[in-house]
Design an enzyme around this catalytic site. Structure first.
Site, PDB file in Angstrom:
ATOM      1  CG  ASP A 173      -2.191   0.878   0.892  1.00 18.84           C
ATOM      2  OD1 ASP A 173      -2.129   1.722  -0.020  1.00 18.84           O
ATOM      3  OD2 ASP A 173      -3.214   0.732   1.585  1.00 18.84           O
TER       4      ASP A 173
HETATM    5  C1  NOJ Z   1      -3.782   4.070   0.095  1.00 16.61           C
HETATM    6  C2  NOJ Z   1      -5.025   3.236   0.178  1.00 16.61           C
HETATM    7  O1  NOJ Z   1      -5.030   2.491   1.380  1.00 16.61           O
HETATM    8  C3  NOJ Z   1      -5.201   2.295  -0.982  1.00 16.61           C
HETATM    9  O2  NOJ Z   1      -6.466   1.703  -0.900  1.00 16.61           O
HETATM   10  C4  NOJ Z   1      -5.023   3.006  -2.288  1.00 16.61           C
HETATM   11  O3  NOJ Z   1      -5.193   2.092  -3.348  1.00 16.61           O
HETATM   12  C5  NOJ Z   1      -3.649   3.633  -2.329  1.00 16.61           C
HETATM   13  N1  NOJ Z   1      -3.502   4.574  -1.237  1.00 16.61           N
HETATM   14  C6  NOJ Z   1      -3.367   4.337  -3.652  1.00 16.61           C
HETATM   15  O4  NOJ Z   1      -4.096   5.497  -3.745  1.00 16.61           O
END
Ligand code: NOJ
Length: 745
Positions: free
Chosen positions: A290
């Site tokens: 993530d």
């Molecule tokens: C953080 C989020 O937790 C995730 O769901 C997302 O895909 C990414 N950022 C990218 O924006």
């Protein structure tokens, strides 16, 4: 019997091994692509390989705490195998041109983006979509989203989010399918098929990503990014199955979660990423971190430095680093130091290249960068119509006293409340490239429908303490036959990093309803929200309550359809609505306890509160209609199900006993009465969304096989146990129409 390895066996094994080495490795199952991937892997330097494992964000649009970098220079140096937040055919062409034309091997980049509930045409938030219980409509919405996103140069969506969420304080409940594992599985499959279609190399299909692996939704106290402690049994029963369903549905990628899971952060967790995902489930795609979750291993306290974090994450199974900027050059150094194996880098890169090949990018890196297609696709009338249709299927009618809804044909309407004319709020959190300018608000759609029979007054804000608009709202109500009050949460009250400790109507909205109540006019309260709210204290302030979630671009026309009765509400709650925050976590498929409360009555020394009923305000699966549905005559095809038998059929007669044609979601629950471990009081095992004309009767049949009754037994093997089971069919998780059968060995 003892197995013995004979010399002949050994000879055979070594022949197989030599043959396997000389056969090009199969990455995609397509010989032409596999040859190309093996060729690239052979030519790449270690540095170029590690570059393929780096994902950078566009600097124009960020979805996390950004770190600055010269992205163009990174691409030119072959240090970016992927980017996120690059949108638009022209812009993606520009960046792809650098990757393809200005690097030594010209490997195209893969562009990822959060296409969560639409790209430019915004559909209802995923939690709302779950309330539709309509798998066809959900899949169709992802088909449209994939078509729009791919036309704008995107190859890969960070969706579906399949985290089970039992705590509405957690703002990311909005992005998932709610509290139930079975429902979550069906929706995960529909979404993946919608995004990926049958052939990823078509230019209107895109790679999906199952996230956030795993148990991210179990954050303690509902606070985002917070610790999770979940037993292996609960992981395997409740939290993991939707992810497993994603693998079985052919999902192309996984995202490792932020959370600490039982002491090991998910982005550093080989039990999740290797034992479960690779060894048990046989996942063949690649795993991305993530945003910054590799770097955050330092703050979790399982890595001392950035280099250490890169080692821990990569060795645990995180193959691509989203925005921590720690894989390059650390993985190069770590390989040289013998702390990361070069072979594992080769395998990770092979998996990333395989995704690029399957998307058709190795054949034509520019196949998703057609501006003419982008123009024709985005916000097309068909897409908008689909958004309107899905939105109206998601609304949940909680209460409808005196038939306040639908409004009478010639009624004068007072439209009030801070969310009646809220172009941005109606598209909800994570709205992709959704632009409030495209939104058709409730006010606009009501004006078009009711003309001069409409008066509008905002009344108050969502969150401020300003009550200066109350007088206008009350004056508007006095002029009208019925008040439609649009209240709830703004779009920035749910989603990532937006947990709440209180779950009532924010700001002065409850007070506004109380003022409107004094006019004596019938009131329909329409609630926009990204989660379950605690509405008990405000329930008497309106006659009707309709949950809209955040309905998307076409909220206005969809609401008009329901308010005028052109479409009868058919949504059902995908999450339990609690009476109070103190009841959380509250979900329908809980265990019975050794001291269950008898029939809703508080009894001393039983499992209950001294100051609240145990029951929720509205149970999972609940939702009224303008019609009335009755369930009768439950019959089973047999009273016994033998292990080898194919199935048992449970049939009920469903009747539309009201006065309007309407849709109903018939739900089928099972209870396993005695097991080697405790089992939930009931579990959803099937549902069907059906359209019945007024007065129509129909037999509805659910089929159960022994496999549907399997669970993780006391010894942690997965399978069934003989014994008695109860079945329930009805319109919500409190269904009382029941029967029983016995599972025999
Ligand atoms: C953080 C989020 O937790 C995730 O769901 C997302 O895909 C990414 N950022 C990218 O924006």
């Amino acid at each position: 019997m003892k197995s013995r390895i004979t010399p002949v066996c050994l000879l055979l094994l070594s022949v197989i091994a030599v043959f396997a080495q000389s056969t090009p490795e199969a990455w995609t199952g397509n010989a032409r692509w596999d040859v190309r991937i093996n060729d690239l892997l052979g030519k790449m330097t270690l540095e170029e390989k590690v570059g393929q494992l780096v994902q950078l964000s566009s600097q124009d649009f960020v979805t996390g705490p950004a770190t600055s970098s010269d992205v163009m220079a990174e691409i030119r140096a072959s240090h970016a195998g992927s980017m996120l937040n690059v949108t638009g055919a022209a812009y993606s062409r520009k960046l792809q041109t650098v990757a393809v034309k200005e690097t030594r091997l010209g490997v195209p980049m893969i562009f990822g983006y959060d296409v969560i509930h639409g790209f430019r045409t915004v559909f209802p938030i995923p939690l709302g979509q779950a309330a539709s219980f309509d798998m066809q409509a959900i899949e169709a919405s992802e088909r449209i989203s994939a078509n729009e996103a791919t036309s704008a140069g995107i190859h890969w969506t960070f969706s579906p989010m399949v985290d089970i969420a039992r705590d509405p304080r957690w703002g990311r409940m909005a992005e998932g399918s709610g509290e139930d594992t079975y429902l979550g599985i069906q929706i995960a499959k529909a979404r993946i098929h919608g995004f990926q279609g049958d052939d990823l190399s078509k230019n209107d299909t895109m790679l999906a990503c199952a996230k956030h692996f795993a148990a991210y939704g179990a954050a303690q106290a509902g606070r985002d990014y917070f610790t999770t402690e979940v037993s292996e049994r609960t992981m395997r029963e409740d939290y993991l199955p939707p992810f497993r369903a994603c693998v079985d549905a052919g999902v192309g990628s996984f995202m490792a979660a932020f959370n600490d899971l039982n002491g090991l952060p998910a982005s550093a967790n080989p039990w999740l990423l290797k034992t479960i995902l690779r060894q048990e489930w046989g996942f063949r795609g690649f795993v991305v971190s993530d945003w910054g979750s590799v770097n955050e291993l330092k703050y979790h306290g399982v890595a001392a430095t950035g280099k250490d974090a890169a080692r821990v994450a990569f060795n645990a199974g995180v193959e691509m680093d989203m925005e921590s900027k720690l894989y390059y050059p650390n993985l190069v150094t770590l390989v040289k130091e013998g702390l990361v194996s070069e072979e594992s880098i080769r395998v990770a890169v092979g998996r990333v290249l395989a995704a690029k090949a399957k998307l058709g990018l190795l054949d034509d890196p520019f196949r998703y960068t057609d501006e003419a297609r982008e123009k024709a696709t985005i916000l097309s009338p068909d897409n908008l119509e689909a958004a309107r249709d899905l939105a109206r299927r998601t609304f949940v009618l909680l209460q409808n006293l005196n038939g306040t809804l639908p409004v009478k044909k010639d009624a004068k309407i007072a439209l009030v409340g801070p969310l009646a004319d809220a172009a941005k709020d109606q598209i909800g959190c994570w709205h992709g490239r959704g632009d409030p300018k495209d939104s058709v608000t409730l006010r606009a759609a009501f004006a078009a429908t009711f003309g001069d029979r409409l008066v509008y007054a905002r009344g108050c804000d969502v969150r401020s303490d300003d009550t200066s608009g109350f007088a206008d709202a009350v004056a508007a109500a006095k002029k009208a036959d019925v008040v439609v009050a649009v209240v709830g949460e703004s779009e920035d009250m749910s989603g990532e990093g937006h947990s709440r400790a209180e779950l009532g109507l924010p700001g002065r909205q409850a007070q506004l309803l109380a003022e409107l109540r004094k006019t004596g006019k019938p009131i329909a309260a329409l609630v926009m929200c990204g989660r379950a709210l605690t509405l008990e204290s405000v329930l008497p302030l309106a006659d009707s309550w309709l949950v809209l979630w955040h309905p998307g671009t076409m909220a206005g026309p969809a609401v008009v359809d329901v308010v005028t009765g052109a479409y009868s509400p058919s949504g059902k709650l995908p999450v339990t609505f609690p009476r109070s925050v103190g009841q959380i976590p509250i979900f329908y498929n809980h265990k019975n306890t050794g001291r269950p409360q008898p029939a809703g009555e508080r009894v001393q020394y039983r499992s209950n509160y001294i100051d609240s009923p145990n029951s929720p305000l509205f149970p999972f699966g609940f939702g009224l209609s303008y019609s009335k549905f009755t369930y009768d005559n439950l019959r089973l095809s047999s009273k016994k199900l033998r292990e080898g038998d194919a199935e048992i059929k449970v049939t009920v007669t469903l009747k539309n006993a009201g006065n309007v044609d309407a849709d109903e979601v018939a739900q089928f629950y099972v209870r396993d009465l005695v097991g080697s471990v405790t089992r939930p009081v009931r579990e959803l095992k099937g549902f069907q969304k059906l359209h019945l004309k007024k007065g129509e009767k129909r037999d509805v049949t659910f089929t159960l096989t022994p496999a549907d009754l399997a669970f993780w037994r006391a010894d942690m093997t997965y399978g069934t146990e003989p014994g008695r089971f109860e079945v329930f069919v009805g319109g919500d998780s409190d269904a009382t129409l029941s029967g029983s059968f016995e599972l025999l060995k």
